[in-house]
Motif scaffolding. Structure first.
Motif, PDB file in Angstrom:
ATOM      1  N   GLN A   1       0.837  -1.187   0.000  1.00 36.74           N
ATOM      2  CA  GLN A   1       0.000   0.000   0.000  1.00 36.74           C
ATOM      3  C   GLN A   1       0.878   1.245   0.000  1.00 36.74           C
ATOM      4  OE1 GLN A   1      -3.647  -0.634   0.162  1.00 36.74           O
ATOM      5  NE2 GLN A   1      -2.611  -2.448  -0.533  1.00 36.74           N
ATOM      6  N   VAL A   2       0.267   2.417  -0.205  1.00 32.07           N
ATOM      7  CA  VAL A   2       1.024   3.660  -0.152  1.00 32.07           C
ATOM      8  C   VAL A   2       1.589   3.845   1.236  1.00 32.07           C
ATOM      9  CG1 VAL A   2      -0.123   4.867  -2.020  1.00 32.07           C
ATOM     10  CG2 VAL A   2      -1.133   4.900   0.222  1.00 32.07           C
ATOM     11  N   SER A   3       2.782   4.409   1.317  1.00 34.10           N
ATOM     12  CA  SER A   3       3.556   4.372   2.540  1.00 34.10           C
ATOM     13  C   SER A   3       2.960   5.167   3.679  1.00 34.10           C
ATOM     14  CB  SER A   3       4.966   4.876   2.264  1.00 34.10           C
ATOM     15  OG  SER A   3       4.952   6.241   1.948  1.00 34.10           O
ATOM     16  N   ASP A   4       2.268   6.286   3.398  1.00 37.31           N
ATOM     17  CA  ASP A   4       1.823   7.085   4.516  1.00 37.31           C
ATOM     18  C   ASP A   4       0.479   6.622   5.080  1.00 37.31           C
ATOM     19  OD1 ASP A   4       0.584   7.988   2.264  1.00 37.31           O
ATOM     20  OD2 ASP A   4       0.955  10.108   2.595  1.00 37.31           O
TER      21      ASP A   4
ATOM     22  N   HIS B   1       0.900  13.402  -8.024  1.00 40.22           N
ATOM     23  CA  HIS B   1       0.834  13.386  -6.556  1.00 40.22           C
ATOM     24  C   HIS B   1       0.964  11.954  -6.033  1.00 40.22           C
ATOM     25  CE1 HIS B   1      -0.186  17.680  -6.134  1.00 40.22           C
ATOM     26  NE2 HIS B   1      -0.601  17.499  -7.375  1.00 40.22           N
ATOM     27  N   HIS B   2       1.865  11.211  -6.665  1.00 42.85           N
ATOM     28  CA  HIS B   2       2.091   9.813  -6.295  1.00 42.85           C
ATOM     29  C   HIS B   2       3.414   9.624  -5.555  1.00 42.85           C
ATOM     30  CE1 HIS B   2       2.208   5.452  -6.627  1.00 42.85           C
ATOM     31  NE2 HIS B   2       3.388   5.537  -7.224  1.00 42.85           N
ATOM     32  N   LEU B   3       4.469  10.261  -6.020  1.00 43.00           N
ATOM     33  CA  LEU B   3       5.789  10.046  -5.421  1.00 43.00           C
ATOM     34  C   LEU B   3       5.840  10.499  -3.964  1.00 43.00           C
ATOM     35  CD1 LEU B   3       8.159  11.128  -8.343  1.00 43.00           C
ATOM     36  CD2 LEU B   3       7.535   8.811  -7.640  1.00 43.00           C
ATOM     37  N   ALA B   4       4.961  11.410  -3.578  1.00 47.46           N
ATOM     38  CA  ALA B   4       4.937  11.892  -2.192  1.00 47.46           C
ATOM     39  C   ALA B   4       4.457  10.837  -1.214  1.00 47.46           C
ATOM     40  CB  ALA B   4       4.047  13.132  -2.084  1.00 47.46           C
ATOM     41  N   HIS B   5       3.919   9.720  -1.719  1.00 45.83           N
ATOM     42  CA  HIS B   5       3.284   8.736  -0.843  1.00 45.83           C
ATOM     43  C   HIS B   5       3.931   7.356  -0.859  1.00 45.83           C
ATOM     44  CE1 HIS B   5      -0.091  11.505  -0.253  1.00 45.83           C
ATOM     45  NE2 HIS B   5      -0.024  11.743  -1.549  1.00 45.83           N
ATOM     46  N   VAL B   6       4.973   7.140  -1.634  1.00 41.38           N
ATOM     47  CA  VAL B   6       5.530   5.796  -1.763  1.00 41.38           C
ATOM     48  C   VAL B   6       6.725   5.625  -0.844  1.00 41.38           C
ATOM     49  CG1 VAL B   6       4.703   5.562  -4.129  1.00 41.38           C
ATOM     50  CG2 VAL B   6       7.017   6.449  -3.727  1.00 41.38           C
ATOM     51  N   PRO B   7       7.065   4.375  -0.476  1.00 37.22           N
ATOM     52  CA  PRO B   7       8.204   4.161   0.427  1.00 37.22           C
ATOM     53  C   PRO B   7       9.530   4.654  -0.141  1.00 37.22           C
ATOM     54  CG  PRO B   7       6.823   2.207   0.325  1.00 37.22           C
ATOM     55  CD  PRO B   7       6.322   3.131  -0.739  1.00 37.22           C
TER      56      PRO B   7
ATOM     57  N   ALA C   1      13.225   5.008  -6.396  1.00 36.34           N
ATOM     58  CA  ALA C   1      13.056   3.721  -7.073  1.00 36.34           C
ATOM     59  C   ALA C   1      11.773   3.707  -7.897  1.00 36.34           C
ATOM     60  CB  ALA C   1      13.038   2.587  -6.047  1.00 36.34           C
ATOM     61  N   GLU C   2      10.716   4.350  -7.386  1.00 34.33           N
ATOM     62  CA  GLU C   2       9.443   4.400  -8.120  1.00 34.33           C
ATOM     63  C   GLU C   2       9.601   5.213  -9.407  1.00 34.33           C
ATOM     64  OE1 GLU C   2       5.129   3.344  -7.796  1.00 34.33           O
ATOM     65  OE2 GLU C   2       7.028   2.595  -6.989  1.00 34.33           O
ATOM     66  N   LEU C   3      10.375   6.303  -9.335  1.00 33.39           N
ATOM     67  CA  LEU C   3      10.633   7.130 -10.512  1.00 33.39           C
ATOM     68  C   LEU C   3      11.379   6.329 -11.577  1.00 33.39           C
ATOM     69  CD1 LEU C   3      10.502  10.101 -11.651  1.00 33.39           C
ATOM     70  CD2 LEU C   3      12.824  10.358 -10.737  1.00 33.39           C
TER      71      LEU C   3
END
Length: 280
Positions: free
Chosen positions: A9-12, A154-160, A164-166
Protein backbone atom coordinates in the motif's frame (compact mmCIF):
# COMPACT_ATOMS: atom_id res chain seq x y z
CA UNK A 1 -4.60 -8.59 -14.29
CA UNK A 2 -5.20 -7.39 -10.72
CA UNK A 3 -2.66 -8.46 -8.13
CA UNK A 4 -3.50 -10.11 -4.82
CA UNK A 5 -5.12 -8.16 -1.98
CA UNK A 6 -1.79 -8.25 -0.11
CA UNK A 7 -0.17 -5.87 -2.61
CA UNK A 8 1.90 -3.12 -0.92
CA UNK A 9 0.00 0.00 0.00
CA UNK A 10 1.02 3.66 -0.15
CA UNK A 11 3.56 4.37 2.54
CA UNK A 12 1.82 7.09 4.52
CA UNK A 13 -1.10 4.81 5.40
CA UNK A 14 1.19 2.78 7.68
CA UNK A 15 3.71 3.82 10.34
CA UNK A 16 7.39 3.08 9.83
CA UNK A 17 10.56 3.24 11.95
CA UNK A 18 12.65 6.36 12.35
CA UNK A 19 15.56 6.51 9.92
CA UNK A 20 18.92 8.22 10.27
CA UNK A 21 19.61 8.86 6.59
CA UNK A 22 17.90 10.58 3.66
CA UNK A 23 15.63 8.29 1.60
CA UNK A 24 16.62 10.18 -1.56
CA UNK A 25 20.41 10.60 -1.42
CA UNK A 26 21.45 8.57 1.64
CA UNK A 27 23.07 11.49 3.48
CA UNK A 28 23.06 11.42 7.28
CA UNK A 29 22.89 15.25 7.42
CA UNK A 30 19.31 15.41 8.67
CA UNK A 31 17.75 18.40 10.39
CA UNK A 32 14.29 19.18 11.70
CA UNK A 33 12.04 20.99 9.24
CA UNK A 34 9.06 21.13 11.59
CA UNK A 35 7.29 19.38 14.42
CA UNK A 36 3.60 19.92 14.98
CA UNK A 37 0.12 18.46 15.56
CA UNK A 38 -1.50 15.64 13.57
CA UNK A 39 1.63 13.48 14.01
CA UNK A 40 3.67 15.76 11.79
CA UNK A 41 7.39 15.14 12.30
CA UNK A 42 9.23 16.34 9.22
CA UNK A 43 12.99 16.08 8.69
CA UNK A 44 14.95 17.66 5.86
CA UNK A 45 18.21 16.52 4.29
CA UNK A 46 21.02 19.07 4.57
CA UNK A 47 22.63 17.67 1.40
CA UNK A 48 19.74 17.55 -1.11
CA UNK A 49 16.82 19.30 0.68
CA UNK A 50 14.55 16.24 0.41
CA UNK A 51 11.99 16.40 3.24
CA UNK A 52 10.20 13.41 4.70
CA UNK A 53 8.09 12.33 7.65
CA UNK A 54 10.40 10.71 10.19
CA UNK A 55 9.21 8.43 11.61
CA UNK A 56 6.50 7.72 9.07
CA UNK A 57 3.07 8.06 10.71
CA UNK A 58 -0.17 6.29 10.03
CA UNK A 59 -2.77 8.28 8.09
CA UNK A 60 -3.28 9.67 4.62
CA UNK A 61 -4.08 12.96 2.93
CA UNK A 62 -6.84 13.72 0.42
CA UNK A 63 -6.18 13.29 -3.28
CA UNK A 64 -6.36 16.24 -5.70
CA UNK A 65 -9.85 17.31 -6.72
CA UNK A 66 -11.49 16.43 -10.03
CA UNK A 67 -11.17 20.06 -11.03
CA UNK A 68 -7.37 19.83 -10.90
CA UNK A 69 -7.45 16.56 -12.89
CA UNK A 70 -9.09 18.36 -15.79
CA UNK A 71 -6.67 21.29 -15.54
CA UNK A 72 -3.73 18.90 -15.67
CA UNK A 73 -5.15 17.08 -18.68
CA UNK A 74 -5.73 20.37 -20.50
CA UNK A 75 -2.13 21.45 -19.81
CA UNK A 76 -0.84 18.19 -21.34
CA UNK A 77 -2.96 18.40 -24.47
CA UNK A 78 0.13 19.19 -26.55
CA UNK A 79 1.52 15.68 -26.18
CA UNK A 80 1.45 14.07 -29.60
CA UNK A 81 -1.41 11.54 -29.79
CA UNK A 82 -0.20 8.83 -27.38
CA UNK A 83 -1.66 5.41 -28.02
CA UNK A 84 -1.22 4.13 -24.47
CA UNK A 85 -1.05 5.89 -21.11
CA UNK A 86 -0.48 4.50 -17.61
CA UNK A 87 -1.74 6.63 -14.73
CA UNK A 88 0.16 5.58 -11.60
CA UNK A 89 -1.57 6.04 -8.27
CA UNK A 90 -4.79 6.47 -10.20
CA UNK A 91 -7.15 5.78 -7.30
CA UNK A 92 -10.69 5.75 -8.71
CA UNK A 93 -9.41 6.68 -12.19
CA UNK A 94 -10.64 10.28 -12.19
CA UNK A 95 -7.63 11.59 -14.09
CA UNK A 96 -8.00 9.14 -17.01
CA UNK A 97 -11.70 9.98 -17.11
CA UNK A 98 -10.93 13.72 -17.34
CA UNK A 99 -8.07 13.24 -19.81
CA UNK A 100 -10.24 11.45 -22.38
CA UNK A 101 -11.75 14.80 -23.29
CA UNK A 102 -8.33 15.89 -24.58
CA UNK A 103 -7.00 12.46 -25.68
CA UNK A 104 -10.01 10.67 -27.18
CA UNK A 105 -7.93 8.07 -29.05
CA UNK A 106 -5.66 7.13 -26.14
CA UNK A 107 -5.99 3.91 -24.17
CA UNK A 108 -5.72 4.66 -20.42
CA UNK A 109 -4.66 2.03 -17.88
CA UNK A 110 -4.45 2.52 -14.14
CA UNK A 111 -2.06 1.33 -11.44
CA UNK A 112 -2.87 1.74 -7.75
CA UNK A 113 -1.98 -0.11 -4.54
CA UNK A 114 -5.62 -0.20 -3.43
CA UNK A 115 -8.81 -1.83 -4.66
CA UNK A 116 -9.99 1.55 -5.93
CA UNK A 117 -8.37 0.80 -9.29
CA UNK A 118 -10.59 -2.25 -9.70
CA UNK A 119 -13.62 -0.03 -9.19
CA UNK A 120 -12.19 2.34 -11.81
CA UNK A 121 -12.05 -0.60 -14.21
CA UNK A 122 -15.60 -1.70 -13.38
CA UNK A 123 -16.90 1.82 -13.99
CA UNK A 124 -15.05 2.18 -17.30
CA UNK A 125 -12.55 4.87 -16.28
CA UNK A 126 -9.55 2.70 -17.18
CA UNK A 127 -9.17 -0.10 -19.71
CA UNK A 128 -6.82 -2.21 -17.58
CA UNK A 129 -6.37 -2.20 -13.80
CA UNK A 130 -3.14 -3.18 -12.07
CA UNK A 131 -2.73 -3.51 -8.29
CA UNK A 132 0.44 -2.44 -6.52
CA UNK A 133 3.23 0.07 -6.94
CA UNK A 134 5.65 0.26 -9.86
CA UNK A 135 8.24 -1.24 -7.49
CA UNK A 136 5.97 -4.15 -6.57
CA UNK A 137 7.75 -7.36 -7.70
CA UNK A 138 6.63 -8.37 -11.18
CA UNK A 139 4.89 -5.12 -12.14
CA UNK A 140 7.67 -3.60 -14.24
CA UNK A 141 8.40 -6.96 -15.88
CA UNK A 142 4.75 -7.26 -16.91
CA UNK A 143 4.46 -3.67 -18.15
CA UNK A 144 7.98 -3.08 -19.48
CA UNK A 145 8.21 -0.56 -22.39
CA UNK A 146 4.46 -0.70 -22.91
CA UNK A 147 3.34 2.95 -22.60
CA UNK A 148 3.78 6.16 -24.57
CA UNK A 149 3.00 8.26 -21.47
CA UNK A 150 3.31 7.49 -17.76
CA UNK A 151 1.83 9.96 -15.27
CA UNK A 152 2.80 10.20 -11.60
CA UNK A 153 0.34 12.76 -10.28
CA UNK A 154 0.83 13.39 -6.56
CA UNK A 155 2.09 9.81 -6.29
CA UNK A 156 5.79 10.05 -5.42
CA UNK A 157 4.94 11.89 -2.19
CA UNK A 158 3.28 8.74 -0.84
CA UNK A 159 5.53 5.80 -1.76
CA UNK A 160 8.20 4.16 0.43
CA UNK A 161 11.03 4.82 -2.07
CA UNK A 162 10.22 7.69 -4.50
CA UNK A 163 13.57 7.42 -6.32
CA UNK A 164 13.06 3.72 -7.07
CA UNK A 165 9.44 4.40 -8.12
CA UNK A 166 10.63 7.13 -10.51
CA UNK A 167 13.16 4.79 -12.13
CA UNK A 168 10.56 2.06 -12.43
CA UNK A 169 8.28 4.51 -14.25
CA UNK A 170 10.94 4.85 -16.96
CA UNK A 171 11.08 1.07 -17.27
CA UNK A 172 7.42 0.81 -18.31
CA UNK A 173 7.78 3.80 -20.67
CA UNK A 174 8.64 3.22 -24.31
CA UNK A 175 11.77 4.82 -25.79
CA UNK A 176 10.85 8.38 -26.76
CA UNK A 177 7.83 8.34 -24.44
CA UNK A 178 6.91 11.05 -21.95
CA UNK A 179 6.91 10.99 -18.16
CA UNK A 180 4.59 13.43 -16.36
CA UNK A 181 5.16 14.24 -12.68
CA UNK A 182 3.12 16.50 -10.42
CA UNK A 183 4.20 16.93 -6.82
CA UNK A 184 3.82 19.42 -3.96
CA UNK A 185 6.42 22.22 -4.13
CA UNK A 186 8.27 22.19 -0.79
CA UNK A 187 9.43 25.78 -1.36
CA UNK A 188 5.86 27.11 -1.64
CA UNK A 189 5.35 30.19 0.51
CA UNK A 190 2.29 28.45 1.95
CA UNK A 191 4.61 25.86 3.52
CA UNK A 192 6.25 28.52 5.68
CA UNK A 193 2.99 30.43 6.28
CA UNK A 194 0.88 27.47 7.41
CA UNK A 195 3.61 25.25 8.89
CA UNK A 196 2.28 21.89 10.09
CA UNK A 197 -1.22 22.83 8.88
CA UNK A 198 -0.07 22.84 5.25
CA UNK A 199 -1.56 19.72 3.67
CA UNK A 200 1.63 18.43 1.94
CA UNK A 201 3.44 18.47 5.28
CA UNK A 202 1.29 15.43 6.10
CA UNK A 203 2.72 13.48 3.11
CA UNK A 204 5.52 10.94 3.44
CA UNK A 205 7.88 12.88 1.13
CA UNK A 206 8.41 16.38 -0.23
CA UNK A 207 10.62 16.24 -3.33
CA UNK A 208 12.41 19.40 -4.50
CA UNK A 209 12.05 19.94 -8.24
CA UNK A 210 15.85 20.25 -8.81
CA UNK A 211 16.32 16.74 -7.39
CA UNK A 212 13.90 15.27 -9.94
CA UNK A 213 15.48 17.23 -12.79
CA UNK A 214 18.96 16.04 -11.82
CA UNK A 215 17.85 12.42 -11.47
CA UNK A 216 16.09 12.36 -14.83
CA UNK A 217 19.05 14.03 -16.52
CA UNK A 218 21.39 11.42 -15.02
CA UNK A 219 19.11 8.72 -16.48
CA UNK A 220 19.42 10.24 -19.96
CA UNK A 221 16.01 11.91 -20.09
CA UNK A 222 15.31 15.38 -21.44
CA UNK A 223 13.15 17.61 -19.25
CA UNK A 224 10.93 19.37 -21.78
CA UNK A 225 8.63 21.37 -19.46
CA UNK A 226 8.50 22.54 -15.88
CA UNK A 227 5.78 24.76 -14.48
CA UNK A 228 4.45 26.02 -11.18
CA UNK A 229 0.74 25.30 -10.80
CA UNK A 230 -1.70 25.72 -7.96
CA UNK A 231 -4.42 23.63 -6.38
CA UNK A 232 -6.95 25.64 -4.34
CA UNK A 233 -6.70 23.74 -1.07
CA UNK A 234 -4.17 25.38 1.27
CA UNK A 235 -6.53 27.51 3.35
CA UNK A 236 -9.36 24.98 3.15
CA UNK A 237 -7.26 22.22 4.69
CA UNK A 238 -6.33 24.31 7.74
CA UNK A 239 -9.87 23.97 9.15
CA UNK A 240 -11.28 20.71 10.56
CA UNK A 241 -14.40 19.53 8.76
CA UNK A 242 -16.85 20.31 11.67
CA UNK A 243 -16.14 24.05 11.33
CA UNK A 244 -18.51 24.55 8.41
CA UNK A 245 -18.67 28.34 8.22
CA UNK A 246 -14.91 29.07 8.29
CA UNK A 247 -14.34 26.06 6.03
CA UNK A 248 -16.71 27.45 3.39
CA UNK A 249 -15.08 30.87 3.65
CA UNK A 250 -11.58 29.38 3.32
CA UNK A 251 -12.64 27.32 0.30
CA UNK A 252 -14.08 30.40 -1.40
CA UNK A 253 -10.91 32.37 -0.65
CA UNK A 254 -8.71 29.55 -2.00
CA UNK A 255 -10.59 29.61 -5.30
CA UNK A 256 -10.62 33.39 -5.46
CA UNK A 257 -6.84 33.62 -4.97
CA UNK A 258 -5.91 30.82 -7.39
CA UNK A 259 -5.59 33.01 -10.54
CA UNK A 260 -3.30 35.37 -8.61
CA UNK A 261 -1.33 32.57 -6.94
CA UNK A 262 -0.47 30.12 -9.70
CA UNK A 263 2.52 32.07 -11.04
CA UNK A 264 3.94 33.17 -7.68
CA UNK A 265 5.94 31.54 -4.89
CA UNK A 266 2.61 30.70 -3.24
CA UNK A 267 1.92 28.12 -5.98
CA UNK A 268 1.80 24.81 -4.13
CA UNK A 269 2.58 22.33 -6.91
CA UNK A 270 5.04 21.81 -9.74
CA UNK A 271 4.57 19.90 -12.96
CA UNK A 272 7.41 18.31 -14.90
CA UNK A 273 7.32 16.62 -18.32
CA UNK A 274 10.36 14.61 -19.42
CA UNK A 275 11.13 12.59 -22.54
CA UNK A 276 12.82 9.20 -22.32
CA UNK A 277 15.74 8.81 -24.75
CA UNK A 278 15.18 6.88 -27.97
CA UNK A 279 12.45 6.73 -30.57
CA UNK A 280 9.03 5.09 -30.63
Amino acid sequence: MPSSPSAPQVSDRFPGPRREDCPWCGSARLRTRLRGPRAVALDECGACAHAFQNPRPAGDAPAPSGRSHRATARALAGLADPESWLDVGTGHGHFPQAAREFFPYTSFDGLDPTARVERALAEGRVEEAHRGLLTTPGVTDRLRARYDVVSLLHHLAHVPDPRAELRAALTVLRPGGHLVVESPAPDSAYAALLGPHWLPHRHAHLLPLPNLEAELSALGCTVTTTARVHQPQDLTETFPRPFHAPLRAATALDRLLTPLTRRTRFANTYRLVARKPGRF
